[in-house]
Design a protein around this motif. Sequence first.
Motif, PDB file in Angstrom:
ATOM      1  N   VAL A   1       0.851  -1.190   0.000  1.00 37.98           N
ATOM      2  CA  VAL A   1       0.000   0.000   0.000  1.00 37.98           C
ATOM      3  C   VAL A   1       0.890   1.244   0.000  1.00 37.98           C
ATOM      4  CG1 VAL A   1      -1.815   1.206   1.274  1.00 37.98           C
ATOM      5  CG2 VAL A   1      -1.780  -1.297   1.207  1.00 37.98           C
ATOM      6  N   PRO A   2       0.586   2.257  -0.809  1.00 38.98           N
ATOM      7  CA  PRO A   2       1.431   3.453  -0.879  1.00 38.98           C
ATOM      8  C   PRO A   2       1.589   4.128   0.482  1.00 38.98           C
ATOM      9  CG  PRO A   2      -0.183   3.457  -2.666  1.00 38.98           C
ATOM     10  CD  PRO A   2      -0.573   2.340  -1.740  1.00 38.98           C
ATOM     11  N   GLY A   3       2.778   4.712   0.681  1.00 41.12           N
ATOM     12  CA  GLY A   3       2.972   5.469   1.907  1.00 41.12           C
ATOM     13  C   GLY A   3       4.303   5.276   2.583  1.00 41.12           C
ATOM     14  N   GLY A   4       5.306   4.707   1.899  1.00 37.92           N
ATOM     15  CA  GLY A   4       6.643   4.715   2.465  1.00 37.92           C
ATOM     16  C   GLY A   4       7.197   3.386   2.911  1.00 37.92           C
ATOM     17  N   SER A   5       6.611   2.266   2.535  1.00 39.20           N
ATOM     18  CA  SER A   5       7.168   0.967   2.897  1.00 39.20           C
ATOM     19  C   SER A   5       8.370   0.644   2.026  1.00 39.20           C
ATOM     20  CB  SER A   5       6.124  -0.144   2.753  1.00 39.20           C
ATOM     21  OG  SER A   5       5.062   0.055   3.666  1.00 39.20           O
ATOM     22  N   SER A   6       9.261  -0.199   2.534  1.00 41.74           N
ATOM     23  CA  SER A   6      10.455  -0.572   1.790  1.00 41.74           C
ATOM     24  C   SER A   6      10.784  -2.029   2.054  1.00 41.74           C
ATOM     25  CB  SER A   6      11.635   0.320   2.201  1.00 41.74           C
ATOM     26  OG  SER A   6      12.800  -0.029   1.484  1.00 41.74           O
ATOM     27  N   VAL A   7      11.135  -2.727   0.980  1.00 41.31           N
ATOM     28  CA  VAL A   7      11.564  -4.123   1.072  1.00 41.31           C
ATOM     29  C   VAL A   7      12.911  -4.219   0.376  1.00 41.31           C
ATOM     30  CG1 VAL A   7      11.051  -6.519   0.487  1.00 41.31           C
ATOM     31  CG2 VAL A   7       9.177  -4.928   1.030  1.00 41.31           C
ATOM     32  N   ARG A   8      13.917  -4.704   1.083  1.00 41.47           N
ATOM     33  CA  ARG A   8      15.225  -4.876   0.460  1.00 41.47           C
ATOM     34  C   ARG A   8      15.218  -6.095  -0.451  1.00 41.47           C
ATOM     35  NH1 ARG A   8      20.063  -3.742   4.818  1.00 41.47           N
ATOM     36  NH2 ARG A   8      20.965  -1.930   3.788  1.00 41.47           N
ATOM     37  N   ASP A   9      15.954  -6.008  -1.543  1.00 40.05           N
ATOM     38  CA  ASP A   9      16.113  -7.184  -2.386  1.00 40.05           C
ATOM     39  C   ASP A   9      16.763  -8.294  -1.559  1.00 40.05           C
ATOM     40  OD1 ASP A   9      15.947  -8.758  -4.592  1.00 40.05           O
ATOM     41  OD2 ASP A   9      17.357  -7.616  -5.815  1.00 40.05           O
ATOM     42  N   GLY A  10      16.440  -9.530  -1.899  1.00 42.34           N
ATOM     43  CA  GLY A  10      16.917 -10.654  -1.104  1.00 42.34           C
ATOM     44  C   GLY A  10      15.964 -11.052  -0.002  1.00 42.34           C
ATOM     45  N   ALA A  11      14.815 -10.364   0.091  1.00 43.99           N
ATOM     46  CA  ALA A  11      13.746 -10.765   1.003  1.00 43.99           C
ATOM     47  C   ALA A  11      12.643 -11.429   0.190  1.00 43.99           C
ATOM     48  CB  ALA A  11      13.187  -9.567   1.760  1.00 43.99           C
ATOM     49  N   TYR A  12      12.041 -12.480   0.738  1.00 43.71           N
ATOM     50  CA  TYR A  12      10.963 -13.184   0.046  1.00 43.71           C
ATOM     51  C   TYR A  12       9.634 -12.831   0.689  1.00 43.71           C
ATOM     52  CZ  TYR A  12       7.788 -16.865  -1.451  1.00 43.71           C
ATOM     53  OH  TYR A  12       6.702 -17.555  -1.955  1.00 43.71           O
ATOM     54  N   LEU A  13       8.690 -12.370  -0.125  1.00 47.83           N
ATOM     55  CA  LEU A  13       7.312 -12.136   0.295  1.00 47.83           C
ATOM     56  C   LEU A  13       6.414 -12.992  -0.581  1.00 47.83           C
ATOM     57  CD1 LEU A  13       8.783  -9.656   1.547  1.00 47.83           C
ATOM     58  CD2 LEU A  13       6.707  -8.349   1.115  1.00 47.83           C
TER      59      LEU A  13
ATOM     60  N   GLY B   1      -0.086 -12.958  -1.477  1.00 48.98           N
ATOM     61  CA  GLY B   1      -1.057 -12.720  -0.426  1.00 48.98           C
ATOM     62  C   GLY B   1      -0.534 -11.912   0.737  1.00 48.98           C
ATOM     63  N   VAL B   2       0.773 -11.618   0.760  1.00 44.97           N
ATOM     64  CA  VAL B   2       1.318 -10.763   1.805  1.00 44.97           C
ATOM     65  C   VAL B   2       0.834  -9.336   1.586  1.00 44.97           C
ATOM     66  CG1 VAL B   2       3.442  -9.734   2.722  1.00 44.97           C
ATOM     67  CG2 VAL B   2       3.329 -12.191   2.275  1.00 44.97           C
ATOM     68  N   VAL B   3       0.534  -8.641   2.695  1.00 44.03           N
ATOM     69  CA  VAL B   3       0.096  -7.252   2.649  1.00 44.03           C
ATOM     70  C   VAL B   3       1.062  -6.419   3.476  1.00 44.03           C
ATOM     71  CG1 VAL B   3      -1.764  -5.616   3.141  1.00 44.03           C
ATOM     72  CG2 VAL B   3      -2.313  -7.963   2.443  1.00 44.03           C
ATOM     73  N   CYS B   4       1.575  -5.325   2.892  1.00 48.12           N
ATOM     74  CA  CYS B   4       2.459  -4.392   3.599  1.00 48.12           C
ATOM     75  C   CYS B   4       1.738  -3.054   3.727  1.00 48.12           C
ATOM     76  CB  CYS B   4       3.767  -4.198   2.847  1.00 48.12           C
ATOM     77  SG  CYS B   4       4.806  -5.661   2.763  1.00 48.12           S
ATOM     78  N   MET B   5       1.390  -2.689   4.953  1.00 51.21           N
ATOM     79  CA  MET B   5       0.781  -1.399   5.201  1.00 51.21           C
ATOM     80  C   MET B   5       1.875  -0.377   5.491  1.00 51.21           C
ATOM     81  SD  MET B   5      -2.371  -2.008   4.743  1.00 51.21           S
ATOM     82  CE  MET B   5      -3.124  -0.497   5.348  1.00 51.21           C
ATOM     83  N   PRO B   6       1.660   0.875   5.087  1.00 52.72           N
ATOM     84  CA  PRO B   6       2.736   1.857   5.226  1.00 52.72           C
ATOM     85  C   PRO B   6       2.776   2.506   6.614  1.00 52.72           C
ATOM     86  CG  PRO B   6       0.849   2.846   4.119  1.00 52.72           C
ATOM     87  CD  PRO B   6       0.504   1.402   4.342  1.00 52.72           C
ATOM     88  N   PRO B   7       3.963   2.919   7.045  1.00 53.38           N
ATOM     89  CA  PRO B   7       5.252   2.489   6.519  1.00 53.38           C
ATOM     90  C   PRO B   7       5.697   1.209   7.221  1.00 53.38           C
ATOM     91  CG  PRO B   7       5.595   4.162   8.176  1.00 53.38           C
ATOM     92  CD  PRO B   7       4.110   3.950   8.080  1.00 53.38           C
ATOM     93  N   SER B   8       6.330   0.326   6.505  1.00 48.91           N
ATOM     94  CA  SER B   8       6.884  -0.888   7.097  1.00 48.91           C
ATOM     95  C   SER B   8       8.183  -1.205   6.374  1.00 48.91           C
ATOM     96  CB  SER B   8       5.892  -2.062   6.988  1.00 48.91           C
ATOM     97  OG  SER B   8       5.520  -2.290   5.643  1.00 48.91           O
ATOM     98  N   PHE B   9       8.993  -2.071   6.980  1.00 51.67           N
ATOM     99  CA  PHE B   9      10.298  -2.374   6.403  1.00 51.67           C
ATOM    100  C   PHE B   9      10.589  -3.858   6.551  1.00 51.67           C
ATOM    101  CE2 PHE B   9      15.009  -2.730   6.820  1.00 51.67           C
ATOM    102  CZ  PHE B   9      15.332  -2.331   5.531  1.00 51.67           C
TER     103      PHE B   9
END
Length: 280
Positions: free
Chosen positions: A102-114, A117-125
């Motif tokens: 969801v827009p709003g500042g979340s970040s996922v580094r490459d090399g992480a597996y999601l 069906g995973v949901v990332c609410m902002p902001p999350s890391f």
Amino acid sequence: MSGEGLREAIERYAESVPPGEEGEARRRFEELRAALAAGAVRAAEREPGGAWRVNAWVKRGILLGFRLGRLVAFAPEGPFPFFDKDTWPPRRFRAEDGVRIVPGGSSVRDGAYLAPGVVCMPPSFVNAGAYVGAGTMIDSHALVGSCAQIGKRVHLSAAAQIGGVLEPVGALPVIVEDDVLVGGNCGVYEGTIVCEGAVLAPGTILTGATPIYDAVKGELVRRTGDCPLEIPAGAVVVPGSRPVRTGPGADAGVSLYTPVIVKYRDQKTEVSVQLEDLLR
């Protein structure tokens, strides 16, 4: 090349990179990073008997990536420039990955597996080497640390912190198994496994050195030797304390922080947890 070949290369370059082989070392690291992002390789795996095994070579490879990288500016022209090692860029997702960010500042580094069906609410890391199973919710201000292993249908509530464990490389990462509910402002840090179906009430803090009082069984739950602290399957854990029994602390009425297992999941708990599905 086979997975075993990749492991051998990573372990060799993790010791040292011979002059002239920097390009090959980086290529093999990028192969590892891609395998981590695809979920084909993990920093820790559950064995058939249920025990978890750390893959130390994977953690060595992640550390190798930091050594090989150089600091660069990402999106230098944007309103929020940031600087990181070029070996660890942000991961880019496609709609077909099935991950909601969801827009709003979340970040996922490459090399992480999601998983789908995973949901990332902002902001999350979500940090490098992490694994997040299908249907999991990562709520606002939540952290999934490096190499953390998160199961399926987990809810990491707002401001939940799942610590990362890169070093020592032989240490088991933080593990949260399937169908766990982690309440708001919880912290789960090194040396801890939260087993299937457990519920952590808001504000619960767990580390490998934290003793847990099981009020149902009337006993303390501690880590033993090199084994991690395990929160039993289905346990409902709330913040608590226990009095100091001896010495000046006892005379002063001091208490120590001690999370308490108040019950194990029942039908009422199941109904409250199922309400989380309405957010998906």
